[in-house]
Scaffold this active site. Sequence first.
Site, PDB file in Angstrom:
ATOM      1  N   ASP A   1       0.743  -1.173   0.061  1.00  0.00           N
ATOM      2  CA  ASP A   1       0.362  -0.073   0.044  1.00  0.00           C
ATOM      3  C   ASP A   1       1.011   1.188  -0.162  1.00  0.00           C
ATOM      4  O   ASP A   1       1.813   1.380   1.018  1.00  0.00           O
ATOM      5  CB  ASP A   1      -0.883  -0.150   1.257  1.00  0.00           C
TER       6      ASP A   1
ATOM      7  N   HIS B   1      -9.436  -1.741  -7.936  1.00  0.00           N
ATOM      8  CA  HIS B   1      -9.442  -0.799  -6.847  1.00  0.00           C
ATOM      9  C   HIS B   1      -8.279   0.480  -7.750  1.00  0.00           C
ATOM     10  O   HIS B   1      -8.654   1.607  -7.684  1.00  0.00           O
ATOM     11  CB  HIS B   1      -8.745  -1.085  -5.542  1.00  0.00           C
TER      12      HIS B   1
HETATM   13  C1  HEM Z   1      -9.408  -0.997   2.914  1.00  0.00           C
HETATM   14  C2  HEM Z   1      -9.383   0.093   2.059  1.00  0.00           C
HETATM   15  C3  HEM Z   1      -8.215   0.291   1.205  1.00  0.00           C
HETATM   16  C4  HEM Z   1      -7.078  -0.733   0.760  1.00  0.00           C
HETATM   17  C5  HEM Z   1      -7.032  -2.078   1.711  1.00  0.00           C
HETATM   18  C6  HEM Z   1      -6.526   0.026  -0.140  1.00  0.00           C
HETATM   19  C7  HEM Z   1      -5.278  -0.781  -0.841  1.00  0.00           C
HETATM   20  C8  HEM Z   1      -4.592  -0.112  -1.959  1.00  0.00           C
HETATM   21  C9  HEM Z   1      -3.445  -0.703  -2.686  1.00  0.00           C
HETATM   22  C10 HEM Z   1      -2.991  -1.881  -2.210  1.00  0.00           C
HETATM   23  C11 HEM Z   1      -3.088   0.061  -3.630  1.00  0.00           C
HETATM   24  C12 HEM Z   1      -2.052  -0.264  -4.629  1.00  0.00           C
HETATM   25  C13 HEM Z   1      -0.746   0.423  -4.304  1.00  0.00           C
HETATM   26  C14 HEM Z   1      -0.663   1.731  -4.161  1.00  0.00           C
HETATM   27  O1  HEM Z   1      -0.435   2.563  -5.261  1.00  0.00           O
HETATM   28  O2  HEM Z   1      -0.683   2.107  -2.939  1.00  0.00           O
HETATM   29  C15 HEM Z   1      -4.050   1.397  -3.588  1.00  0.00           C
HETATM   30  C16 HEM Z   1      -3.946   2.265  -4.343  1.00  0.00           C
HETATM   31  C17 HEM Z   1      -4.586   3.388  -4.201  1.00  0.00           C
HETATM   32  N1  HEM Z   1      -5.616   3.613  -3.404  1.00  0.00           N
HETATM   33 FE1  HEM Z   1      -6.267   2.398  -2.068  1.00  0.00          FE
HETATM   34  N2  HEM Z   1      -7.103   1.190  -0.591  1.00  0.00           N
HETATM   35  C18 HEM Z   1      -8.078   1.490   0.354  1.00  0.00           C
HETATM   36  C19 HEM Z   1      -9.075   2.486   0.209  1.00  0.00           C
HETATM   37  C20 HEM Z   1      -8.914   3.557  -0.521  1.00  0.00           C
HETATM   38  C21 HEM Z   1      -9.609   4.587  -0.375  1.00  0.00           C
HETATM   39  C22 HEM Z   1     -10.826   4.844   0.384  1.00  0.00           C
HETATM   40  C23 HEM Z   1      -9.080   5.812  -1.355  1.00  0.00           C
HETATM   41  C24 HEM Z   1      -9.702   6.987  -1.635  1.00  0.00           C
HETATM   42  C25 HEM Z   1     -11.147   7.513  -1.640  1.00  0.00           C
HETATM   43  C26 HEM Z   1      -7.824   5.103  -1.990  1.00  0.00           C
HETATM   44  C27 HEM Z   1      -7.236   5.705  -2.795  1.00  0.00           C
HETATM   45  C28 HEM Z   1      -6.168   4.865  -3.344  1.00  0.00           C
HETATM   46  C29 HEM Z   1      -5.331   5.724  -4.608  1.00  0.00           C
HETATM   47  C30 HEM Z   1      -5.365   7.054  -4.873  1.00  0.00           C
HETATM   48  C31 HEM Z   1      -4.443   4.925  -4.892  1.00  0.00           C
HETATM   49  C32 HEM Z   1      -3.317   4.781  -6.060  1.00  0.00           C
HETATM   50  C33 HEM Z   1      -3.905   4.869  -7.582  1.00  0.00           C
HETATM   51  C34 HEM Z   1      -2.936   5.040  -8.488  1.00  0.00           C
HETATM   52  O3  HEM Z   1      -2.910   6.354  -8.915  1.00  0.00           O
HETATM   53  O4  HEM Z   1      -2.646   4.101  -9.014  1.00  0.00           O
HETATM   54  N3  HEM Z   1      -7.834   3.693  -1.251  1.00  0.00           N
HETATM   55  N4  HEM Z   1      -4.932   1.226  -2.663  1.00  0.00           N
END
Ligand code: HEM
Length: 291
Positions: free
Chosen positions: A132, A203
């Site tokens: 993450d 996601h």
């Molecule tokens: C339990 C809830 C969540 C989990 C387990 C989770 C996990 C992850 C993981 C594993 C990634 C891919 C690696 C990275 O770039 O960090 C990611 C990307 C991302 N997540 Fe989440 N996330 C969660 C909730 C959210 C929420 C609520 C938001 C915003 C409203 C969010 C926004 C983002 C963004 C902006 C990226 C990067 C996207 C990109 O530009 O490639 N995430 N998340």
Amino acid sequence: MTAPVAIFEPIPDHGRHLFFDIKPGGDLRTALKALAAECDGQAAVLGVGEPLVRALDAAVPGLRTFPQLPQAKPPIPATQHALWLWLRGDEPGNLLLRGHALEALAAPAFALKQAIVSFRHQDYRDLTGYEDGTENPEGEAASEAASAMGQGPGIDGSSYAAVQQWLHDFPKFDAMSPTEQNHCFGRDRVSNEELDDAPESAHVKRTAQEDFDPEAFVVRRSMPWVAGEDAGLVFLAFGKSFDAFEAQLRRMTGHDDGLTDALFRFTRPLTGGYYWCPPIGNGAVDLSALG
Ligand code: HEM
């Protein structure tokens, strides 16, 4: 004035999130000043919610309460509090004790409503095993994404934090095949490579920061949490306003095209709040914008 350093550092080994509401009749300004003097933006980050700013008869540009999203599928709870403290450190016992000291300073005017114990898992992974924070902006780009600028002293260097506690359903996650799990995220769990064949509900496709207009970059500092048998992620995103986070959340919950983020197959938010983190000056929180 500088932005809280914690925004730009990797998450610590241990964290503690404290949420407070206003106690009727307390001296808010005195308690807030006492807390501000103890929060350096690195070991402790202080965030002010809209209910507190309203109670102080002050105004902060862009500060609002966590949005109500009645169309969201699944439901997204809004549990806005007056004050949020994020304690960071390398030992959970010390964080508990530091928390007690801050709670004592807050007590004349604020009631503690929730405490979440959080921690780093392996090399910055969610408890599902996915890394993450990979796509977080860094350096100049991080400052640009996460701190307010050009708005004058007291606001410049401040940051707008969205905090949500998510509860994972591990049996549901474990029942999926590795491919289905990868398709929930849009990345490979082992290599962390982005998957070209991931569905639109993945996601990272829902939240791809450069796919928004305007681009929606935030700095995420989420940490896993555990309480007994319950566990999940404390999602934490810092922005120069709440707009980028809100655009992402709306797309995750089907507001743009009816498609819901595949993460909801195994996790859901229990709480949600917006907090304004004032800039830091002389090693303490600068409250000048609040008068
Ligand atoms: C339990 C809830 C969540 C989990 C387990 C989770 C996990 C992850 C993981 C594993 C990634 C891919 C690696 C990275 O770039 O960090 C990611 C990307 C991302 N997540 Fe989440 N996330 C969660 C909730 C959210 C929420 C609520 C938001 C915003 C409203 C969010 C926004 C983002 C963004 C902006 C990226 C990067 C996207 C990109 O530009 O490639 N995430 N998340």
